[in-house]
Design a protein around this motif. Structure first.
Motif, PDB file in Angstrom:
ATOM      1  N   THR A   1       0.805  -1.220   0.000  1.00 14.23           N
ATOM      2  CA  THR A   1       0.000   0.000   0.000  1.00 14.23           C
ATOM      3  C   THR A   1       0.837   1.268   0.000  1.00 14.23           C
ATOM      4  N   THR A   2       1.821   1.353   0.889  1.00 15.29           N
ATOM      5  CA  THR A   2       2.639   2.564   0.983  1.00 15.29           C
ATOM      6  C   THR A   2       3.351   2.853  -0.328  1.00 15.29           C
ATOM      7  N   ILE A   3       3.931   1.823  -0.927  1.00 18.58           N
ATOM      8  CA  ILE A   3       4.668   1.994  -2.179  1.00 18.58           C
ATOM      9  C   ILE A   3       3.722   2.392  -3.308  1.00 18.58           C
TER      10      ILE A   3
ATOM     11  N   GLY B   1      -6.038   0.039   7.956  1.00 13.66           N
ATOM     12  CA  GLY B   1      -5.545  -0.671   6.784  1.00 13.66           C
ATOM     13  C   GLY B   1      -4.824   0.151   5.745  1.00 13.66           C
ATOM     14  N   SER B   2      -4.583   1.444   6.011  1.00 15.72           N
ATOM     15  CA  SER B   2      -3.878   2.256   5.017  1.00 15.72           C
ATOM     16  C   SER B   2      -3.182   3.425   5.693  1.00 15.72           C
ATOM     17  N   PRO B   3      -2.124   3.960   5.081  1.00 14.35           N
ATOM     18  CA  PRO B   3      -1.455   5.138   5.646  1.00 14.35           C
ATOM     19  C   PRO B   3      -2.384   6.344   5.764  1.00 14.35           C
ATOM     20  N   GLU B   4      -3.285   6.528   4.794  1.00 12.07           N
ATOM     21  CA  GLU B   4      -4.181   7.679   4.829  1.00 12.07           C
ATOM     22  C   GLU B   4      -5.107   7.621   6.041  1.00 12.07           C
TER      23      GLU B   4
ATOM     24  N   LEU C   1      -1.599  -2.722 -12.236  1.00 11.17           N
ATOM     25  CA  LEU C   1      -1.129  -2.636 -10.856  1.00 11.17           C
ATOM     26  C   LEU C   1      -2.143  -3.249  -9.902  1.00 11.17           C
ATOM     27  N   LYS C   2      -1.671  -4.166  -9.058  1.00 10.72           N
ATOM     28  CA  LYS C   2      -2.486  -4.732  -7.986  1.00 10.72           C
ATOM     29  C   LYS C   2      -1.903  -4.266  -6.656  1.00 10.72           C
ATOM     30  N   VAL C   3      -2.768  -3.899  -5.712  1.00 14.71           N
ATOM     31  CA  VAL C   3      -2.327  -3.350  -4.433  1.00 14.71           C
ATOM     32  C   VAL C   3      -2.794  -4.249  -3.294  1.00 14.71           C
TER      33      VAL C   3
END
Length: 256
Positions: free
Chosen positions: A55-57, A182-185, A80-82
């Protein structure tokens, strides 16, 4: 013994399997050699490549990198798959993607891992937090004193932080985990409202630092981690992957 032919998704046992596996590898090698020779002669670089990134990348590094790459090679179709790092490694292992980029250590010895970038992590707080007002480096043992917002299990960021605490003789079980996101945001939003502190890649908080909605503090000792390319050892490499790897390594060098 069972021989698995990764590109065909089949398993064959005993001597027959060994012979089929050897012929299959030779066929793929010849196909790759032919494809690369034709494209070298024509100067053509085209085709499709499926990339997976944690996710971060995917959110903070890849948009600029892939944008520049696509401008240079417009005939290449990128997908792209995340997922988190654990999920991306699993996709590489099962041939769901051609190339993975992750932020956590990879233990599978059947995969090729190439470091492309060193990422710096910092303590992140709300601007009015007492650590921000103090403004000094933060010892790992101090982290247990505050509510801590963390990433989900399987996240490369969480894995790196956990190992860092262990290396610094801090028991991760003593951390006061107040929320798992589940995410940086989502994590940044929780820290901005002073629900807790966290540790994040500095590359994810550049905008918030400029807007003064978050504050950063250095860890003592500092914490960094590698971003790495991951791919199948057995998988034949086409020209498009060679070009992307070379381009990405050069891009990461420019970002240092």
């Amino acid at each position: 013994m069972t021989y698995r032919i990764f590109h065909l998704g089949i398993e064959i046992e005993n001597t027959l399997g060994e012979q089929v596996s050897e012929f299959a590898e030779r066929i793929f090698d010849l196909y790759t050699e032919m494809e690369n020779s034709v494209r070298d002669l024509t100067g053509e670089i085209s085709g499709a490549l499926t990339i997976g990134a944690s996710t971060t990348i995917a959110e903070y590094m890849l948009p600029a990198l892939l944008g520049e790459f696509k401008n240079q090679y417009p005939d290449i179709n990128l997908r792209l798959k995340v997922s988190n790092s654990e999920g991306i490694v699993s996709m590489v292992e099962h041939n769901v993607i051609d190339l993975g980029i992750v932020e956590a250590p990879v233990t599978n010895k059947n995969l090729i891992v190439e470091v492309c970038h060193d990422d710096h992590l910092v303590v992140v707080t709300a601007p009015n937090h007492e650590l921000a007002r103090r403004g000094t480096r933060v010892k790992p043992a101090e982290l247990i004193q505050y509510p801590f917002v963390c990433r989900e299990e399987g996240s490369g960021t969480r894995e790196v932080i956990t190992q860092y605490l262990i290396d610094q003789n801090v028991n991760p079980a003593e951390m006061n985990y107040c929320m798992e996101l589940g995410s940086p945001e989502a994590l940044k939003g929780a820290v901005e409202t002073d629900m807790g502190i966290s540790i994040l890649s500095r590359s994810t908080i550049v905008k918030e630092l400029k807007l003064n909605t978050l504050a950063e503090l250095q860890l003592d000792p500092s914490l960094s981690r590698p971003f790495s390319f991951v791919r199948q050892r057995q998988k034949f490499r086409v020209r498009i992957m060679e070009e992307l790897l070379e381009f990405a390594h050069a891009y990461c060098q420019r970002q240092k």
